[in-house]
Write an enzyme that holds these catalytic residues in place. Structure first.
Site, mmCIF file in Angstrom:
data_model
loop_
_atom_site.group_PDB
_atom_site.id
_atom_site.type_symbol
_atom_site.label_atom_id
_atom_site.label_comp_id
_atom_site.label_asym_id
_atom_site.label_seq_id
_atom_site.Cartn_x
_atom_site.Cartn_y
_atom_site.Cartn_z
ATOM 1 N N HIS A 1 6.341 -4.482 -2.449
ATOM 2 C CA HIS A 1 5.036 -4.355 -1.963
ATOM 3 C C HIS A 1 3.777 -5.271 -3.110
ATOM 4 C CE1 HIS A 1 4.850 -0.279 -4.248
ATOM 5 N NE2 HIS A 1 3.957 -1.262 -5.123
ATOM 6 N N ASP B 1 9.959 -2.207 -3.485
ATOM 7 C CA ASP B 1 10.281 -2.527 -1.913
ATOM 8 C C ASP B 1 9.519 -3.834 -1.595
ATOM 9 O OD1 ASP B 1 7.551 -1.658 -2.180
ATOM 10 O OD2 ASP B 1 7.905 0.056 -0.932
ATOM 11 N N ASP C 1 -6.370 -1.810 -6.236
ATOM 12 C CA ASP C 1 -6.001 -0.555 -5.308
ATOM 13 C C ASP C 1 -6.326 0.701 -6.462
ATOM 14 O OD1 ASP C 1 -4.046 -0.904 -7.305
ATOM 15 O OD2 ASP C 1 -2.468 -1.098 -5.803
ATOM 16 N N GLU D 1 2.404 -1.437 1.646
ATOM 17 C CA GLU D 1 3.838 -1.032 1.822
ATOM 18 C C GLU D 1 4.348 -1.743 2.833
ATOM 19 O OE1 GLU D 1 5.158 0.421 -0.641
ATOM 20 O OE2 GLU D 1 4.501 2.450 -0.788
HETATM 21 C C1 GLP Z 1 2.006 0.004 -7.996
HETATM 22 C C2 GLP Z 1 0.822 -0.835 -7.801
HETATM 23 C C3 GLP Z 1 1.194 -2.511 -7.818
HETATM 24 C C4 GLP Z 1 2.444 -2.625 -8.918
HETATM 25 C C5 GLP Z 1 3.429 -1.786 -8.900
HETATM 26 C C6 GLP Z 1 4.515 -2.234 -9.623
HETATM 27 O O1 GLP Z 1 2.490 0.332 -6.845
HETATM 28 N N1 GLP Z 1 0.079 -0.510 -6.895
HETATM 29 O O2 GLP Z 1 0.045 -3.214 -7.888
HETATM 30 O O3 GLP Z 1 2.687 -3.942 -8.755
HETATM 31 O O4 GLP Z 1 3.100 -0.713 -9.029
HETATM 32 O O5 GLP Z 1 4.452 -1.406 -10.756
HETATM 33 P P1 GLP Z 1 5.204 -1.673 -12.230
HETATM 34 O O6 GLP Z 1 4.461 -2.874 -12.622
HETATM 35 O O7 GLP Z 1 4.985 -0.598 -13.196
HETATM 36 O O8 GLP Z 1 6.666 -2.077 -11.948
#
Ligand code: GLP
Length: 261
Positions: free
Chosen positions: A138, A136, A67, A143
């Protein structure tokens, strides 16, 4: 789905890196789906160490990131392009032209999403997709209520995700509302999925994804349908799971040929 509980994020990340290194050694032209966020950082550090100390060779590897934020160019400090350069690509021998990230500055977003999908297909599909999980539930930036059959496309972030990710920006208002993300259908076509989740703030999302019903309300729950999904978590992240004893038993009693390290 295989749930692997390790004593620390470090240990789980080393295990994940060993699984990916094994893939690259057996298939030097492997196609990796990569993720951003704080979760995969120790995993990337271990891949870098393996490259430096154990000659893990990325010269034929192709990567596709999950992404990117719409409106952030490659030089923006919070862009995922920049994240990948700083945390992995600059430290390994990947060919820059084989490392793909959705284009947050595309003038025609739907066309660039279609092109991204075509590139993945032309590369032969993803051998493994690395995933973190949002609080959440995702995956990528899919989402809750994302179609479980979705492809790469634009999405609007929830207020909660914008808040979760505000730490990467100078002010919370700067977090873009829109992102481009691989779809859930795209992720599900990866031949293997490695989802990592660490810390108590991921415990609810992981319990819902692993032991709850499959639902678009918890996008990661779709991985229950994936034929080869590994979920690597630490103790804190396993806090809300019901069947931890069984997961540990499975991991400790694998036939030798099935062991991951
Ligand atoms: C973002 C990314 C996800 C990731 C999520 C969790 O939203 N697009 O790919 O899994 O954050 O982030 P973190 O690993 O910092 O908790």
């Amino acid at each position: 789905m295989e749930v692997i509980i390790q004593s620390s994020q470090e240990n789980a990340s080393v295990l994940a890196a060993q699984m990916v290194a094994r893939l690259i050694r057996s298939k030097p032209e492997a196609v990796l789906g990569l993720a951003t966020g704080s979760t995969p950082l120790p995993f990337y550090r271990e891949l870098i160490r393996m490259h430096r100390e154990e000659a893990l060779d990325f010269s034929a590897v192709t990567t596709f990131n999950l992404d990117e934020y719409v409106g952030l160019g490659p030089r923006h400090p919070a862009s995922y392009y920049r994240f990948m350069q700083e945390n992995l690509f600059e430290h390994i021998n990947i060919r820059p032209e084989l490392a793909f990230i959705p284009d947050g500055m595309a003038s025609d977003v739907p066309a660039s999403c279609l092109e991204y999908e075509a590139r993945i297909r032309d590369a032969g599909g993803l051998d493994v997709q690395i995933l973190g999980i949002g609080s959440d539930g995702h995956i990528g930036f899919n989402e809750p209520i994302s179609s479980l059959a979705s492809r790469t496309r634009i999405k609007t972030l929830t207020p909660r995700t914008r808040l979760d990710n505000a730490r990467y920006f100078a002010t919370p208002e700067e977090v873009p509302h829109h992102v481009i993300t691989m779809g859930i259908g795209t992720i599900m076509e990866a031949r293997q999925v490695l989802l990592m989740g660490f810390g108590a703030n991921k415990a609810d999302a992981l319990a819902a994804a692993i032991e709850g019903p499959v639902s678009a309300q918890v996008p990661a729950s779709v991985l229950q349908f994936h034929p080869r999904a590994h979920v690597l978590i630490d103790e804190a992240a396993s806090g809300k799971l019901q069947r931890t004893e069984y997961y540990r038993h499975v991991f400790n009693n694998k036939p030798v040929w099935q062991q991951v390290s």
